[in-house]
Design a protein around this motif. Structure first.
Motif, PDB file in Angstrom:
ATOM      1  N   ARG A  95       0.862  -1.167  -0.049  1.00 41.20           N
ATOM      2  CA  ARG A  95      -0.054   0.012  -0.065  1.00 41.20           C
ATOM      3  C   ARG A  95       0.827   1.250   0.250  1.00 41.20           C
ATOM      4  NH1 ARG A  95      -1.860   3.718  -1.091  1.00 41.20           N
ATOM      5  NH2 ARG A  95      -3.822   4.790  -0.340  1.00 41.20           N
ATOM      6  N   LEU A  96       1.999   1.128   0.848  1.00 41.88           N
ATOM      7  CA  LEU A  96       2.834   2.542   0.893  1.00 41.88           C
ATOM      8  C   LEU A  96       3.438   2.719  -0.471  1.00 41.88           C
ATOM      9  CD1 LEU A  96       3.940   2.098   4.622  1.00 41.88           C
ATOM     10  CD2 LEU A  96       2.240   3.861   3.580  1.00 41.88           C
ATOM     11  N   ALA A  97       4.090   1.756  -0.845  1.00 36.99           N
ATOM     12  CA  ALA A  97       4.830   1.457  -2.326  1.00 36.99           C
ATOM     13  C   ALA A  97       3.948   1.985  -3.447  1.00 36.99           C
ATOM     14  CB  ALA A  97       5.500   0.524  -2.532  1.00 36.99           C
ATOM     15  N   LEU A  98       2.525   1.628  -3.243  1.00 36.92           N
ATOM     16  CA  LEU A  98       1.774   1.932  -4.563  1.00 36.92           C
ATOM     17  C   LEU A  98       1.584   3.589  -4.579  1.00 36.92           C
ATOM     18  CD1 LEU A  98      -0.790  -1.031  -4.665  1.00 36.92           C
ATOM     19  CD2 LEU A  98       0.912  -0.178  -6.423  1.00 36.92           C
ATOM     20  N   SER A  99       0.749   4.179  -3.514  1.00 36.71           N
ATOM     21  CA  SER A  99       0.587   5.322  -3.643  1.00 36.71           C
ATOM     22  C   SER A  99       0.253   6.111  -2.438  1.00 36.71           C
ATOM     23  CB  SER A  99      -0.860   5.822  -4.665  1.00 36.71           C
ATOM     24  OG  SER A  99      -1.263   7.161  -4.636  1.00 36.71           O
ATOM     25  N   ARG A 100       0.930   7.262  -1.892  1.00 32.98           N
ATOM     26  CA  ARG A 100       0.565   7.819  -0.698  1.00 32.98           C
ATOM     27  C   ARG A 100      -0.311   9.237  -1.050  1.00 32.98           C
ATOM     28  NH1 ARG A 100       5.354   6.712   2.712  1.00 32.98           N
ATOM     29  NH2 ARG A 100       5.327   8.685   3.387  1.00 32.98           N
ATOM     30  N   ASP A 101      -0.530   9.425  -2.437  1.00 34.34           N
ATOM     31  CA  ASP A 101      -1.210  10.797  -2.639  1.00 34.34           C
ATOM     32  C   ASP A 101      -2.720  10.165  -2.981  1.00 34.34           C
ATOM     33  OD1 ASP A 101       0.893  12.069  -2.738  1.00 34.34           O
ATOM     34  OD2 ASP A 101       1.425  11.665  -4.902  1.00 34.34           O
ATOM     35  N   HIS A 102      -3.032   8.802  -2.834  1.00 33.01           N
ATOM     36  CA  HIS A 102      -4.580   8.449  -2.902  1.00 33.01           C
ATOM     37  C   HIS A 102      -5.058   8.165  -1.600  1.00 33.01           C
ATOM     38  CE1 HIS A 102      -3.182   8.489  -7.516  1.00 33.01           C
ATOM     39  NE2 HIS A 102      -4.506   8.615  -7.563  1.00 33.01           N
ATOM     40  N   THR A 103      -6.395   8.515  -1.537  1.00 34.06           N
ATOM     41  CA  THR A 103      -7.104   7.922  -0.294  1.00 34.06           C
ATOM     42  C   THR A 103      -8.273   7.006  -0.844  1.00 34.06           C
ATOM     43  OG1 THR A 103      -6.543  10.081   0.734  1.00 34.06           O
ATOM     44  CG2 THR A 103      -8.484   8.759   1.585  1.00 34.06           C
ATOM     45  N   VAL A 104      -8.220   5.912  -0.518  1.00 35.27           N
ATOM     46  CA  VAL A 104      -9.160   4.998  -0.949  1.00 35.27           C
ATOM     47  C   VAL A 104     -10.174   4.776   0.236  1.00 35.27           C
ATOM     48  CG1 VAL A 104      -9.569   2.422  -1.579  1.00 35.27           C
ATOM     49  CG2 VAL A 104      -7.300   3.581  -1.975  1.00 35.27           C
ATOM     50  N   VAL A 105     -11.395   5.164  -0.102  1.00 38.24           N
ATOM     51  CA  VAL A 105     -12.603   5.212   0.636  1.00 38.24           C
ATOM     52  C   VAL A 105     -13.812   4.539   0.190  1.00 38.24           C
ATOM     53  CG1 VAL A 105     -14.293   6.750   1.606  1.00 38.24           C
ATOM     54  CG2 VAL A 105     -12.106   7.807   1.314  1.00 38.24           C
ATOM     55  N   ALA A 106     -14.256   3.297   1.265  1.00 38.76           N
ATOM     56  CA  ALA A 106     -15.229   2.358   0.760  1.00 38.76           C
ATOM     57  C   ALA A 106     -16.495   2.870   1.349  1.00 38.76           C
ATOM     58  CB  ALA A 106     -14.861   1.266   1.114  1.00 38.76           C
ATOM     59  N   LEU A 107     -17.682   2.690   0.521  1.00 40.20           N
ATOM     60  CA  LEU A 107     -18.980   2.647   1.118  1.00 40.20           C
ATOM     61  C   LEU A 107     -19.276   1.440   1.621  1.00 40.20           C
ATOM     62  CD1 LEU A 107     -20.197   5.287  -1.446  1.00 40.20           C
ATOM     63  CD2 LEU A 107     -20.280   5.520   0.903  1.00 40.20           C
ATOM     64  N   ALA A 108     -19.597   1.066   2.661  1.00 42.79           N
ATOM     65  CA  ALA A 108     -19.966  -0.391   3.272  1.00 42.79           C
ATOM     66  C   ALA A 108     -21.296  -0.303   3.945  1.00 42.79           C
ATOM     67  CB  ALA A 108     -18.911  -1.094   4.095  1.00 42.79           C
ATOM     68  N   GLY A 109     -22.061  -1.506   3.894  1.00 47.99           N
ATOM     69  CA  GLY A 109     -23.353  -1.340   4.626  1.00 47.99           C
ATOM     70  C   GLY A 109     -24.075  -2.496   4.091  1.00 47.99           C
ATOM     71  N   ALA A 110     -25.257  -2.584   4.777  1.00 41.99           N
ATOM     72  CA  ALA A 110     -26.320  -3.821   4.396  1.00 41.99           C
ATOM     73  C   ALA A 110     -26.991  -3.436   2.983  1.00 41.99           C
ATOM     74  CB  ALA A 110     -27.316  -3.771   5.489  1.00 41.99           C
TER      75      ALA A 110
END
Ligand SMILES: Nc1nc2c(ncn2[C@@H]2O[C@H](COP(=O)(O)OP(=O)(O)OP(=O)(O)O)[C@@H](O)[C@H]2O)c(=O)[nH]1
Ligand SMILES: [Mg+2]
Length: 558
Positions: free
Chosen positions: A52-67
């Motif tokens: 994860r650190l090697a791939l990109s520190r400039d992106h923020t991966v946000v997930a929408l999770a739920g039922a």
């Protein structure tokens, strides 16, 4: 609420890397000593974090999770301001993750490859289309996940996998199912170490009478507190109304600008892993090796098994045997020499010293000596001593470590008998061959014996002359005693006297030689114990100390 997610402490990337390195060091230290299944989360973390650190520190991966039906896809589309992910009436609708990238897709491609979003489910939100409206979200990679309460088991597996990889999770609940047990017990509670990267939204707020919204939010807040998620941001959203996700959007903008989510996520992962490993290390070991008393018991047991007492007894006997052969009354010395040398009987260096039999030893390295094999009692004493050493060294350690120490202590026991035999055979016992003083005493014995023989011959000659009626030569007198008689008796008496004086000296010197040999043999068998028992134990204790230190650093303690 704009700074909702900024409450957490900043994570310094260098500190995080130091902590991850420490987890790696821990894994190296415990390799082979601790059960692999306990180490899987740590291995996974090290692998994922590195990538994860090697791939990109400039992106923020946000997930929408739920039922299912909570409105994840609707929120995804609302935030993207485009209809990207199908919204459905038939549940569940979303079967695989969809992604929307704010800013150029290129930079995020490898990240999305790693996360495992299919290229046809990747979308771009280029700011060129909207002027500068979207620029505040540049760097955001938003994921719409399948439902975790799905009738489709594959959905749940996919959600679990993705939740392990993303930087921040937005849990989407709706007014009907916000208290559902599954979301709390199986998911939200598990995220209590990730409070800094967790956000909860009560979606479909428009379905509640406006006055009800604060009451439901309070109720949900109470449940979140019970989940250990005290203080996580909680927002009300309406996905079907363009203005219903303004707050959520603002919160995401600040998260993206901060570039901290990925670091916080990994820091939380390290916390979780360290907490789960904590019971595998405990107190500082008393030392890095067994104590002196333990070593002594071990050496004694090894000496017994090696037959050291038999060898030292033979050393003393050999000294006396050789001394008697060299200094005894000359007329019986030859007879003494016929008896075997006690050391030779054990195939230990007889006359000629250790060097003399070196060729024989190297030609026959195993069982080179005829020292008696250890008895059953000696073998069990050795087993007990080894176990005692392991218990003294590792008994206080937590979890699987005592077993690891015992295993190490016993790991080379099979080689010990041969090693002991070689150690005994290779020890210079230092039993002298013919020291100068023996030779002097031997010569003196010859002198007095020859004196007596000369006296005897003279007397015999005198008798013979008298018997033949020949003139009897005058025998010189010493005082009242004729010289030949004096020579004979004086020689015999002197011989007895020399023997009487020599005997205690020989006995004393034999004992000293025995003690010296005992010291050398003890040192040699102690060397065997060191190599075959103590060194392996020491290696485990060193690993334990390393692991303990590494986990302390991984926990973020300086
Ligand atoms: N009134 C109202 N309806 C909403 C809201 N959000 C979603 N819906 C409706 O709820 C239904 C389910 O929405 P989805 O976005 O597909 O839900 P989902 O969470 O993606 O569902 P899965 O993909 O099955 O997991 C749709 O009919 C939406 O129109 C909202 O905020 N208000
Ligand atoms: Mg959906």
């Amino acid at each position: 609420m704009r700074d909702a997610l900024r409450g957490g402490q900043r994570v310094d990337p260098d500190d995080l890397i130091t902590r991850l390195d420490a987890v790696r060091r821990f894994l190296t230290a415990v390799d082979g000593y601790l059960p692999d299944e306990r180490l899987v989360p740590a291995h996974t973390l090290v692998e994922r974090a590195g990538t994860r650190l090697a791939l990109s520190r400039d992106h923020t991966v946000v997930a929408l999770a739920g039922a299912t039906g909570s409105g994840k896809s609707s929120l995804f589309n609302a935030l993207a301001r485009l209809d990207l992910s199908p919204v459905g009436v038939r549940r569940p609708t979303t079967g695989v993750a969809h992604a929307c990238v704010w800013g150029p897709l290129d930079g995020a491609t490898r990240l999305l490859d790693w996360i495992g979003v299919l290229p046809r489910h990747r979308f771009i939100r280029e700011s060129a289309l909207d002027g500068d409206d979207e620029s505040a979200l540049h760097g955001l990679v938003l994921l719409d996940l399948p439902d975790f309460d799905s009738v489709q088991h594959a959905h749940r597996l996919e959600v679990d996998r993705l939740l392990g990889l993303v930087d921040l999770v937005i849990w989407v609940v709706d007014p009907q199912k916000y208290a559902d047990r599954l979301v709390h017990t199986a998911y939200l509670r598990e995220f209590h170490r990730h409070r800094d990267v967790t956000l909860v939204v009560l979606n479909q707020a428009d379905r509640l009478p406006p006055a009800e919204v604060p009451r439901v939010l309070d109720d949900l807040r109470r449940l979140l507190d019970a989940d250990g998620l005290t203080g996580v941001p909680l927002l009300a959203t309406t996905a079907v109304d363009p203005s219903g996700s303004t707050e959520l959007r603002a919160s995401l903008e600040s998260t993206v600008a901060e570039r901290q989510a990925s670091l916080r996520r990994l820091a939380g992962d390290v916390d979780t892993v360290v907490e789960r490993l904590a019971d595998l290390v405990g107190p500082e070991p008393a030392g890095t090796g067994p104590d002196a008393a333990g070593s002594r018991v071990l050496t004694d047991a090894l000496a017994g098994a090696a037959g050291v007492p038999a060898v030292t007894t033979a050393v003393e006997a050999a000294y006396r045997h050789r001394a008697a052969s060299a200094t005894g009354w000359p007329l019986v010395r030859g007879w003494r020499r016929l008896r075997p040398d006690p050391l030779r009987r054990l195939h230990l260096p007889g006359p000629g010293g250790a060097g003399g039999s070196a060729d024989e030893l190297s030609a026959k390295p195993v069982a080179a000596t005829s020292v008696p094999d250890p008895t059953a009692a000696q073998r069990s004493a050795l087993g007990l001593a080894v176990r005692a050493v392991a218990e003294r060294a590792g008994g206080d350690l937590p979890g699987p470590w005592p077993a690891a120490v015992t295993g190490a202590a016993r790991s080379r026991l099979g080689d010990v008998p041969d090693a002991l035999d070689r150690a005994v055979a290779g020890t210079d016992l230092d039993v002298p061959e013919r020291p100068l003083w023996w030779r002097l005493v031997g010569a003196l014995q010859w002198l007095v014996t020859l004196t007596a023989v000369a006296g005897l011959a003279w007397l015999v000659l005198g008798y013979a002359l008298r018997a033949l009626g020949l003139p009897d030569p005058d025998e010189p007198m010493v005082g009242e005693v004729p010289l030949p008689t004096l020579l004979l008796l004086g020689g015999l008496l002197a011989g007895l006297l020399v023997a009487a004086v020599t005997r205690p000296v020989v006995r004393w010197a034999a004992r000293r030689t025995r003690l010296r040999a005992e010291r050398r043999l003890t040192a040699a068998v102690a060397g065997v114990g060191e190599e075959h028992v103590l060194t392996p134990v020491h290696a485990v204790l060193t690993s334990y100390a390393d692991a303990r230190d590494a986990l302390r650093v991984a926990a973020g303690k300086k």
